[in-house]
Design a protein around this motif. Structure first.
Motif, PDB file in Angstrom:
ATOM      1  N   LEU A   1      -8.856  -7.014  -8.284  1.00 44.36           N
ATOM      2  CA  LEU A   1      -8.209  -8.315  -8.212  1.00 44.36           C
ATOM      3  C   LEU A   1      -7.599  -8.613  -9.576  1.00 44.36           C
ATOM      4  CD1 LEU A   1      -7.706 -10.662  -6.295  1.00 44.36           C
ATOM      5  CD2 LEU A   1      -9.832 -11.685  -7.121  1.00 44.36           C
ATOM      6  N   ASP A   2      -6.259  -8.558  -9.666  1.00 43.37           N
ATOM      7  CA  ASP A   2      -5.572  -8.796 -10.934  1.00 43.37           C
ATOM      8  C   ASP A   2      -5.543 -10.274 -11.284  1.00 43.37           C
ATOM      9  OD1 ASP A   2      -5.129  -6.166 -11.512  1.00 43.37           O
ATOM     10  OD2 ASP A   2      -3.019  -6.171 -10.962  1.00 43.37           O
ATOM     11  N   ASP A   3      -5.284 -11.090 -10.313  1.00 46.29           N
ATOM     12  CA  ASP A   3      -5.378 -12.542 -10.461  1.00 46.29           C
ATOM     13  C   ASP A   3      -5.593 -13.094  -9.055  1.00 46.29           C
ATOM     14  OD1 ASP A   3      -2.889 -13.091  -9.153  1.00 46.29           O
ATOM     15  OD2 ASP A   3      -1.796 -12.981 -11.028  1.00 46.29           O
ATOM     16  N   ALA A   4      -5.561 -14.376  -8.883  1.00 51.42           N
ATOM     17  CA  ALA A   4      -5.895 -14.962  -7.587  1.00 51.42           C
ATOM     18  C   ALA A   4      -4.934 -14.538  -6.476  1.00 51.42           C
ATOM     19  CB  ALA A   4      -5.919 -16.480  -7.700  1.00 51.42           C
ATOM     20  N   GLU A   5      -3.727 -14.093  -6.836  1.00 57.53           N
ATOM     21  CA  GLU A   5      -2.725 -13.778  -5.815  1.00 57.53           C
ATOM     22  C   GLU A   5      -2.302 -12.316  -5.771  1.00 57.53           C
ATOM     23  OE1 GLU A   5       0.490 -16.510  -6.351  1.00 57.53           O
ATOM     24  OE2 GLU A   5      -0.730 -18.235  -5.810  1.00 57.53           O
ATOM     25  N   ILE A   6      -2.819 -11.475  -6.685  1.00 60.71           N
ATOM     26  CA  ILE A   6      -2.392 -10.070  -6.746  1.00 60.71           C
ATOM     27  C   ILE A   6      -3.605  -9.150  -6.729  1.00 60.71           C
ATOM     28  CG2 ILE A   6      -1.189  -8.311  -8.093  1.00 60.71           C
ATOM     29  CD1 ILE A   6       0.514 -10.577  -9.290  1.00 60.71           C
ATOM     30  N   ALA A   7      -3.604  -8.230  -5.777  1.00 60.58           N
ATOM     31  CA  ALA A   7      -4.636  -7.194  -5.714  1.00 60.58           C
ATOM     32  C   ALA A   7      -3.967  -5.856  -6.024  1.00 60.58           C
ATOM     33  CB  ALA A   7      -5.286  -7.144  -4.342  1.00 60.58           C
ATOM     34  N   GLU A   8      -4.681  -5.002  -6.746  1.00 59.24           N
ATOM     35  CA  GLU A   8      -4.140  -3.699  -7.128  1.00 59.24           C
ATOM     36  C   GLU A   8      -4.960  -2.576  -6.522  1.00 59.24           C
ATOM     37  OE1 GLU A   8      -3.076  -1.064 -11.106  1.00 59.24           O
ATOM     38  OE2 GLU A   8      -3.936  -3.057 -11.343  1.00 59.24           O
ATOM     39  N   LEU A   9      -4.264  -1.640  -5.896  1.00 56.64           N
ATOM     40  CA  LEU A   9      -4.887  -0.421  -5.406  1.00 56.64           C
ATOM     41  C   LEU A   9      -4.897   0.558  -6.571  1.00 56.64           C
ATOM     42  CD1 LEU A   9      -5.956   1.418  -3.156  1.00 56.64           C
ATOM     43  CD2 LEU A   9      -3.581   1.892  -2.546  1.00 56.64           C
ATOM     44  N   LEU A  10      -6.082   0.916  -7.041  1.00 54.04           N
ATOM     45  CA  LEU A  10      -6.160   1.763  -8.230  1.00 54.04           C
ATOM     46  C   LEU A  10      -5.926   3.234  -7.914  1.00 54.04           C
ATOM     47  CD1 LEU A  10      -9.097   0.002 -10.061  1.00 54.04           C
ATOM     48  CD2 LEU A  10      -6.653  -0.175 -10.524  1.00 54.04           C
ATOM     49  N   PHE A  11      -6.736   3.847  -7.102  1.00 52.52           N
ATOM     50  CA  PHE A  11      -6.584   5.269  -6.816  1.00 52.52           C
ATOM     51  C   PHE A  11      -7.037   5.588  -5.403  1.00 52.52           C
ATOM     52  CE2 PHE A  11      -7.451   5.054 -11.391  1.00 52.52           C
ATOM     53  CZ  PHE A  11      -6.366   5.746 -11.896  1.00 52.52           C
ATOM     54  N   ILE A  12      -6.332   6.489  -4.762  1.00 50.68           N
ATOM     55  CA  ILE A  12      -6.787   7.112  -3.523  1.00 50.68           C
ATOM     56  C   ILE A  12      -6.701   8.611  -3.769  1.00 50.68           C
ATOM     57  CG2 ILE A  12      -6.276   7.633  -1.117  1.00 50.68           C
ATOM     58  CD1 ILE A  12      -5.140   4.906  -0.765  1.00 50.68           C
ATOM     59  N   TYR A  13      -7.805   9.291  -3.591  1.00 50.80           N
ATOM     60  CA  TYR A  13      -7.815  10.741  -3.721  1.00 50.80           C
ATOM     61  C   TYR A  13      -8.187  11.355  -2.385  1.00 50.80           C
ATOM     62  CZ  TYR A  13      -7.812  10.079  -8.772  1.00 50.80           C
ATOM     63  OH  TYR A  13      -7.484   9.728 -10.043  1.00 50.80           O
ATOM     64  N   ILE A  14      -7.339  12.240  -1.883  1.00 51.20           N
ATOM     65  CA  ILE A  14      -7.604  12.963  -0.648  1.00 51.20           C
ATOM     66  C   ILE A  14      -7.583  14.451  -0.995  1.00 51.20           C
ATOM     67  CG2 ILE A  14      -6.842  13.420   1.721  1.00 51.20           C
ATOM     68  CD1 ILE A  14      -7.492  10.463   1.251  1.00 51.20           C
ATOM     69  N   ASP A  15      -8.618  15.161  -0.621  1.00 49.31           N
ATOM     70  CA  ASP A  15      -8.657  16.613  -0.817  1.00 49.31           C
ATOM     71  C   ASP A  15      -7.416  17.215  -0.165  1.00 49.31           C
ATOM     72  OD1 ASP A  15      -9.193  19.430  -0.420  1.00 49.31           O
ATOM     73  OD2 ASP A  15     -11.304  18.978  -0.824  1.00 49.31           O
TER      74      ASP A  15
END
Length: 89
Positions: free
Chosen positions: A2-16
């Motif tokens: 949660l970056d701030d009350a209105e912005i969420a950040e997807l940090l990483f998705i790792y798929i083999d």
């Protein structure tokens, strides 16, 4: 993240790599969007930064994200130039 009350950040998705193209990443993104809507109702924007846009930028665009600027991804050896993609929720 949660970056701030209105912005969420997807940090990483790792798929083999042996499991690519099976819909796992798409399902993870959809599930995370549902989770955000249920748990962080004030969030209106979902963002993701990618340091390898030629490889996974198209994936995020297919998921409804649009290019929204540049950024830097933090790595142990220092920040890597990246593009930022965003999606209205």
């Amino acid at each position: 993240k949660l970056d701030d009350a209105e912005i969420a950040e997807l940090l990483f998705i790792y798929i083999d790599t042996k499991h690519l193209r099976r819909g796992i990443g798409s399902e993870l993104v959809r599930h995370s969007e549902e989770w955000i809507r249920s748990n962080w109702p004030k969030v209106t924007t979902y963002v993701v930064d990618t340091a390898i846009p030629k490889y996974n930028g198209d994936f995020y665009r297919r998921m409804g994200f649009v290019d929204s600027g540049t950024s830097a991804c933090p790595f142990p050896d220092g920040p890597a130039p990246a593009i930022r993609l965003s999606k209205k929720l």
